[in-house]
Write an enzyme that holds these catalytic residues in place. Structure first.
Site, PDB file in Angstrom:
ATOM      1  N   GLU A  39       9.533   1.109  16.554  1.00  0.00           N
ATOM      2  CA  GLU A  39       9.966   1.974  17.657  1.00  0.00           C
ATOM      3  C   GLU A  39       9.339   3.366  17.558  1.00  0.00           C
ATOM      4  O   GLU A  39       8.980   3.956  18.572  1.00  0.00           O
ATOM      5  CB  GLU A  39      11.489   2.056  17.736  1.00  0.00           C
ATOM      6  N   TYR A 119      16.592   7.642  23.023  1.00  0.00           N
ATOM      7  CA  TYR A 119      15.979   6.370  23.397  1.00  0.00           C
ATOM      8  C   TYR A 119      15.730   5.495  22.170  1.00  0.00           C
ATOM      9  O   TYR A 119      16.111   4.321  22.121  1.00  0.00           O
ATOM     10  CB  TYR A 119      14.659   6.632  24.134  1.00  0.00           C
ATOM     11  N   ASP A 137      14.110   4.802  28.817  1.00  0.00           N
ATOM     12  CA  ASP A 137      12.900   5.629  28.918  1.00  0.00           C
ATOM     13  C   ASP A 137      12.376   5.541  30.352  1.00  0.00           C
ATOM     14  O   ASP A 137      13.047   4.995  31.238  1.00  0.00           O
ATOM     15  CB  ASP A 137      11.844   5.175  27.898  1.00  0.00           C
TER      16      ASP A 137
HETATM   17  N1  ADE Z   1       8.150  -0.070  23.645  1.00  0.00           N
HETATM   18  C1  ADE Z   1       9.092   0.514  22.884  1.00  0.00           C
HETATM   19  N2  ADE Z   1       9.724  -0.380  22.124  1.00  0.00           N
HETATM   20  C2  ADE Z   1       9.179  -1.584  22.401  1.00  0.00           C
HETATM   21  C3  ADE Z   1       9.394  -2.906  21.942  1.00  0.00           C
HETATM   22  N3  ADE Z   1      10.324  -3.142  21.014  1.00  0.00           N
HETATM   23  N4  ADE Z   1       8.641  -3.886  22.452  1.00  0.00           N
HETATM   24  C4  ADE Z   1       7.711  -3.607  23.378  1.00  0.00           C
HETATM   25  N5  ADE Z   1       7.455  -2.401  23.844  1.00  0.00           N
HETATM   26  C5  ADE Z   1       8.185  -1.390  23.368  1.00  0.00           C
END
Ligand code: ADE
Length: 330
Positions: A39, A119, A137
């Protein structure tokens, strides 16, 4: 707001996600640590750019303890090219906290880790702790503002808070899948640039924007401020088989990373210019328009660190803003 619409949207979304989700490395083995790493890497960064780097990063630092024990220089090197390097420093600090104190168990504990905002805390809680904490987000705001044909400005915190509460009330027991399904829909169907692929969307029959043929009128956003343009000169100074590097200031853009001698505007005349090229790099709020010069000199200037091409490749994190000039470093 109409909570029934959100609740009706959950099952079709989860069913779609189970069939259509992308095969991404962080979706295989899941732990608190892997969720934290993925993340943080995915903040502001495209999935395609993260995929391979995530795997390499976890190979080198498979546990919070391994990451906590590494030097900052090495962590930055493993982050090279991903941008927003404060994330790497924060992840390093977070790993030290996990190694010393164990894993947090609730939203406030996760949110208190360095580099983790609302987030990211929501995503980690949903994915790794099974907690119904929304992760909202710009992508999630886009799909929800279309689902609801909601004309509120998504750049307003009040809009985010409203959608966040709506999601919280609709959370199913499959918290991680739900969180990632929302992200996935925004990434591959209800896309940010260009027309959404409504023919593939599990919400076709529910989406108010689509039913009205107005999906492209949403979301409503504030006007973007133009980026500040900075003209600069970058000197790739070569002396024998070594090149000059300097560390950027500890605060600000690309803080503490390595660069070739960088001058706003023109550079002083330090020697014979043997090649020249231009390159630009776009940051969130600034655009650099760089003139690069390869300059050969006879004596190492003491104000710089001098390193061979091989040493640069192995140990110095040089951000991709300077990638265009790396072709001279050999
Ligand atoms: N963007 C942020 N977290 C994500 C996730 N776990 N999978 C795909 N895109 C992301």
């Amino acid at each position: 707001m109409d909570e029934t619409l959100m609740k009706a949207a959950v099952s079709p979304l989860l069913e779609w996600y189970r069939v259509c989700k992308r095969d991404l490395p962080w979706r295989k083995a899941r732990s608190f640590y892997t969720a934290l790493v993925s993340e943080l890497m995915l903040q502001q960064t495209r999935v395609e750019a993260v995929k391979e780097r995530y795997v390499l990063f976890l190979q080198r630092f498979p546990t919070p303890e391994a990451l906590a024990a590494a030097s900052e220089e090495e962590v930055l090197k493993m982050w090279e090219g991903l941008g927003y390097y404060s994330r790497a420093r924060n992840l390093h600090k977070a790993a030290k906290i996990l190694a010393a104190e164990g894993l947090p168990q609730d939203f406030n504990g996760v949110r208190a880790l360095p580099g983790v905002g609302d987030y990211t805390a929501g995503a980690i809680c949903s994915i790794a702790l099974g907690l119904p904490q929304p992760a909202v987000d710009g992508n999630v705001l886009r799909i929800l503002s279309r689902l609801y044909a909601d004309g509120a400005n998504i750049d307003e915190p009040a809009t985010r808070a409203r959608f966040s509460e709506l999601l919280r009330a609709a959370y199913p027991p499959e918290t991680g899948d739900f969180c990632e399904a929302l992200m996935e829909l925004g990434a591959i169907v209800c896309v940010p640039n260009g027309a959404p692929l409504c023919g593939e969307c599990p919400w076709q029959a529910l989406c108010r924007a689509h039913l009205a043929g107005e999906e492209e009128n949403y979301p409503v956003r504030s006007e973007k401020k133009a980026r500040r343009v900075v003209d600069a000169t970058v000197l790739v100074l070569q002396c024998g088989d070594k090149f000059a590097l300097e560390k950027r200031p500890a605060k600000g853009l690309l803080a503490g990373l390595w660069q070739f001698p960088f001058f706003e505007g023109d550079a002083p005349d330090l020697g014979e210019v043997v090649a020249e090229k231009r390159a630009k790099h776009i940051f969130t709020h600034v655009e650099w328009r760089m003139r690069g010069k390869l300059v050969r000199i006879d004596a190492e200037l003491p104000r710089y660190v001098w390193a061979t091409a091989d040493e640069i490749a192995r140990t110095y994190a040089v951000p991709s803003a300077f990638r265009a000039f790396m072709e001279w470093v050999r």
